[in-house]
Design a protein around this motif. Structure first.
Motif, PDB file in Angstrom:
ATOM      1  N   GLU A  43       0.839  -1.197   0.000  1.00 16.09           N
ATOM      2  CA  GLU A  43       0.000   0.000   0.000  1.00 16.09           C
ATOM      3  C   GLU A  43       0.879   1.255   0.000  1.00 16.09           C
ATOM      4  N   PRO A  44       1.472   1.538  -1.164  1.00 17.70           N
ATOM      5  CA  PRO A  44       2.365   2.706  -1.244  1.00 17.70           C
ATOM      6  C   PRO A  44       1.592   4.021  -1.215  1.00 17.70           C
ATOM      7  N   PHE A  45       2.273   5.056  -0.808  1.00 18.32           N
ATOM      8  CA  PHE A  45       1.756   6.421  -0.839  1.00 18.32           C
ATOM      9  C   PHE A  45       2.576   7.200  -1.853  1.00 18.32           C
ATOM     10  N   TRP A  46       1.989   8.270  -2.364  1.00 20.10           N
ATOM     11  CA  TRP A  46       2.708   9.211  -3.221  1.00 20.10           C
ATOM     12  C   TRP A  46       2.644  10.593  -2.612  1.00 20.10           C
ATOM     13  N   ILE A  47       3.756  11.286  -2.638  1.00 19.30           N
ATOM     14  CA  ILE A  47       3.761  12.713  -2.342  1.00 19.30           C
ATOM     15  C   ILE A  47       3.336  13.368  -3.660  1.00 19.30           C
ATOM     16  N   VAL A  48       2.275  14.155  -3.611  1.00 18.11           N
ATOM     17  CA  VAL A  48       1.767  14.818  -4.804  1.00 18.11           C
ATOM     18  C   VAL A  48       1.813  16.329  -4.600  1.00 18.11           C
ATOM     19  N   GLU A  49       1.971  17.059  -5.685  1.00 19.27           N
ATOM     20  CA  GLU A  49       2.015  18.513  -5.639  1.00 19.27           C
ATOM     21  C   GLU A  49       0.854  19.060  -6.460  1.00 19.27           C
ATOM     22  N   SER A  50       0.006  19.842  -5.826  1.00 23.50           N
ATOM     23  CA  SER A  50      -1.168  20.411  -6.472  1.00 23.50           C
ATOM     24  C   SER A  50      -0.774  21.408  -7.559  1.00 23.50           C
ATOM     25  N   ASP A  51      -1.403  21.281  -8.737  1.00 22.26           N
ATOM     26  CA  ASP A  51      -1.179  22.256  -9.809  1.00 22.26           C
ATOM     27  C   ASP A  51      -1.700  23.628  -9.411  1.00 22.26           C
ATOM     28  N   LYS A  52      -2.790  23.647  -8.651  1.00 22.62           N
ATOM     29  CA  LYS A  52      -3.455  24.902  -8.313  1.00 22.62           C
ATOM     30  C   LYS A  52      -2.707  25.698  -7.246  1.00 22.62           C
ATOM     31  N   THR A  53      -2.268  25.011  -6.177  1.00 24.02           N
ATOM     32  CA  THR A  53      -1.679  25.720  -5.038  1.00 24.02           C
ATOM     33  C   THR A  53      -0.184  25.488  -4.858  1.00 24.02           C
ATOM     34  N   GLY A  54       0.341  24.429  -5.465  1.00 23.35           N
ATOM     35  CA  GLY A  54       1.742  24.080  -5.262  1.00 23.35           C
ATOM     36  C   GLY A  54       1.989  23.339  -3.951  1.00 23.35           C
ATOM     37  N   ALA A  55       0.922  23.151  -3.164  1.00 21.91           N
ATOM     38  CA  ALA A  55       1.045  22.458  -1.875  1.00 21.91           C
ATOM     39  C   ALA A  55       1.291  20.973  -2.098  1.00 21.91           C
TER      40      ALA A  55
END
Length: 67
Positions: A43-55
């Motif tokens: 059950e891997p996780f991904w760190i994702v970066e929002s296109d809208k906020t950069g968060a």
């Protein structure tokens, strides 16, 4: 589904669907913004970066869609 680093992904939020970029795959327990996530090979996780906020946020791979 095989997500790779740099892929465009989307996920659901309270405000609706959000799009962003897959930054880093995690398969071991990690911390992000003082929160602990119990990632594993199964059950891997991904760190994702929002296109809208950069968060950045962590999401289970199973909750992400490509594109």
């Amino acid at each position: 589904m095989a997500i790779s680093q740099g892929d465009t992904v989307s996920w659901n939020t309270e405000q609706g669907k959000t799009h962003g970029k897959a930054v880093e795959k995690k398969t071991k327990e990690f911390q992000l913004k003082k929160q602990t996530f119990k990632a594993s090979d199964d059950e891997p996780f991904w760190i994702v970066e929002s296109d809208k906020t950069g968060a950045q946020a962590a999401h289970k791979e199973s909750t992400l869609e490509q594109g």
